[in-house]
Design an enzyme around this catalytic site. Structure first.
Site, PDB file in Angstrom:
ATOM      1  N   ARG A  67       0.828  -1.211   0.000  1.00 23.32           N
ATOM      2  CA  ARG A  67       0.000   0.000   0.000  1.00 23.32           C
ATOM      3  C   ARG A  67       0.864   1.264   0.000  1.00 23.32           C
ATOM      4  O   ARG A  67       0.581   2.238  -0.684  1.00 23.32           O
ATOM      5  CB  ARG A  67      -0.920  -0.009   1.229  1.00 23.32           C
ATOM      6  N   LEU A  95      -6.317   5.052   2.054  1.00 23.59           N
ATOM      7  CA  LEU A  95      -4.970   5.615   1.986  1.00 23.59           C
ATOM      8  C   LEU A  95      -4.277   5.373   3.322  1.00 23.59           C
ATOM      9  O   LEU A  95      -4.919   5.419   4.386  1.00 23.59           O
ATOM     10  CB  LEU A  95      -5.059   7.109   1.673  1.00 23.59           C
ATOM     11  N   ASN A 109     -12.904  14.361   1.658  1.00 24.47           N
ATOM     12  CA  ASN A 109     -13.659  13.232   1.113  1.00 24.47           C
ATOM     13  C   ASN A 109     -15.140  13.584   1.141  1.00 24.47           C
ATOM     14  O   ASN A 109     -15.574  14.393   1.968  1.00 24.47           O
ATOM     15  CB  ASN A 109     -13.415  11.996   1.991  1.00 24.47           C
ATOM     16  N   HIS A 111     -18.871  11.655   1.583  1.00 32.58           N
ATOM     17  CA  HIS A 111     -19.458  10.383   2.015  1.00 32.58           C
ATOM     18  C   HIS A 111     -20.980  10.500   1.967  1.00 32.58           C
ATOM     19  O   HIS A 111     -21.533  11.501   2.419  1.00 32.58           O
ATOM     20  CB  HIS A 111     -18.991  10.061   3.440  1.00 32.58           C
TER      21      HIS A 111
HETATM   22  C1  GRF Z   1     -20.660   9.041  -4.013  1.00 30.01           C
HETATM   23  O1  GRF Z   1     -21.889   8.646  -3.488  1.00 30.01           O
HETATM   24  C2  GRF Z   1     -19.696   9.433  -2.915  1.00 30.01           C
HETATM   25  O2  GRF Z   1     -20.332  10.010  -1.816  1.00 30.01           O
HETATM   26  C3  GRF Z   1     -19.113   8.111  -2.519  1.00 30.01           C
HETATM   27  O3  GRF Z   1     -18.970   7.399  -3.717  1.00 30.01           O
HETATM   28  C4  GRF Z   1     -19.921   7.868  -4.670  1.00 30.01           C
HETATM   29  C5  GRF Z   1     -19.142   8.296  -5.869  1.00 30.01           C
HETATM   30  O4  GRF Z   1     -19.997   8.670  -6.938  1.00 30.01           O
HETATM   31  N1  GRF Z   1     -17.883   8.286  -1.786  1.00 30.01           N
HETATM   32  P1  GRF Z   1     -19.387   9.414  -8.203  1.00 30.01           P
HETATM   33  O5  GRF Z   1     -18.255   8.512  -8.721  1.00 30.01           O
HETATM   34  O6  GRF Z   1     -18.882  10.740  -7.773  1.00 30.01           O
HETATM   35  O7  GRF Z   1     -20.518   9.498  -9.178  1.00 30.01           O
END
Ligand code: GRF
Length: 219
Positions: A67, A95, A109, A111
Site C-alpha cells: 500500500r 490511503l 472526502n 461520504h
Molecule cells: C458518491 O456517493 C460518494 O459520496 C461516494 O462514492 C460515490 C461516488 O460517486 N464516496 P461518483 O463517482 O462521484 O458518481
C-alpha cells in the site's frame, strides 16, 4: 486571484468530479482542477477530465505490492503537479496513515450519509433499514480512521415513504453535487479552519457567521 490547485481522485463513475469541474469553470471560482487520478483504468469518470481538457492519469493499485508504494506513487504525481488540495470523490482505496498525515487538512472526502451515522459501505440500505427520517451527505477532512474527520459541509435529505435504495441514492447524490462544490469554495476562499478537530467556517466579509449549512447554497 491565485486559484487553489486541486487534484480529484476517483475510482468509478465520477459524477462528483463532474460537479467539481463544473463549478471550477466559473472564472471567479477560487479553485482549479489541475489533475485527475484514478486507481482503475476503467474508471468512467476519467472521460469528464478528458472532455474538460484536464490532465489525468491512472495509477493502478494492483501494480504495487505494498500500500505504501501505491501511496508514494500518488504522492509523487500530486507533488509533480503542484497540488495544494486533494479531493476524494468515490475513490475506493484506503490511503495509508503516512499519506493521510502528509496531506492533513489538505485532503477531503465526500461520504453519502450524515456522518458519524453510517460510515463505510451500503449507506443507503443501512439508512433505510434503520428507519431514519433524514440522511444526506458529508464533506470532511480525512483522518486515518475511515469516514472520520472534521466535518466541513453536510446536506440533509429526507427519506420518503416508499423509498428504495436507488431513489434514496439519487436524492443524496443530487445533494452531493451541491455540497462538494460548496465545501471546495469555502476551503479555497480560505474560510475553513480546523480547531480542536472541528472545522470552523469563517463568515464571508460583511455577513454573520452561519453554522447551519442546509440548504448548502445558503452560506
Ligand atoms: C458518491 O456517493 C460518494 O459520496 C461516494 O462514492 C460515490 C461516488 O460517486 N464516496 P461518483 O463517482 O462521484 O458518481
Amino acid at each position: 486571484m491565485a486559484r487553489l490547485k486541486v487534484a480529484v481522485l476517483i475510482s468509478g463513475r465520477g459524477s462528483n468530479l463532474a460537479a467539481l469541474i463544473a463549478c471550477c469553470a466559473a472564472p471567479d471560482f477560487p479553485a482549479e482542477i489541475r489533475l485527475v487520478l484514478a486507481n482503475r483504468a476503467a474508471a468512467a469518470g476519467l472521460a469528464h477530465a478528458a472532455r474538460a481538457g484536464i490532465p489525468y492519469g491512472v495509477i493502478p493499485h494492483r501494480g504495487f505490492a505494498r500500500r505504501e508504494d501505491f501511496d508514494a506513487a500518488l504522492d509523487r504525481a500530486l507533488a509533480d503537479a503542484g497540488i495544494e488540495l486533494v479531493c476524494l470523490a468515490g475513490f475506493m482505496r484506503l490511503l495509508g496513515d503516512a499519506f493521510v498525515a502528509r496531506w492533513r487538512d489538505r485532503l477531503v472526502n465526500i461520504h453519502p450519509s450524515l456522518l458519524p451515522a453510517f460510515p463505510g459501505l451500503d449507506t443507503h440500505a443501512r439508512a433505510l433499514a434503520a428507519g431514519v427520517r433524514f440522511t444526506g451527505c458529508t464533506v470532511h477532512f480525512v483522518r486515518p480512521a475511515m469516514d472520520q474527520g472534521p466535518i466541513i459541509v453536510q446536506a440533509a435529505v429526507p427519506v420518503l415513504p416508499g423509498d428504495d435504495e436507488a431513489h434514496l441514492a439519487a436524492r443524496v447524490l443530487a445533494a452531493e453535487h451541491r455540497a462538494y462544490p460548496l465545501a471546495l469554495r469555502l476551503i479555497a476562499a480560505g474560510r475553513v479552519r480546523v480547531c480542536d478537530e472541528r472545522a470552523v467556517i469563517d463568515a464571508a466579509a460583511g455577513t454573520a457567521p452561519r453554522a447551519m449549512l442546509n440548504p448548502p447554497e445558503d452560506v
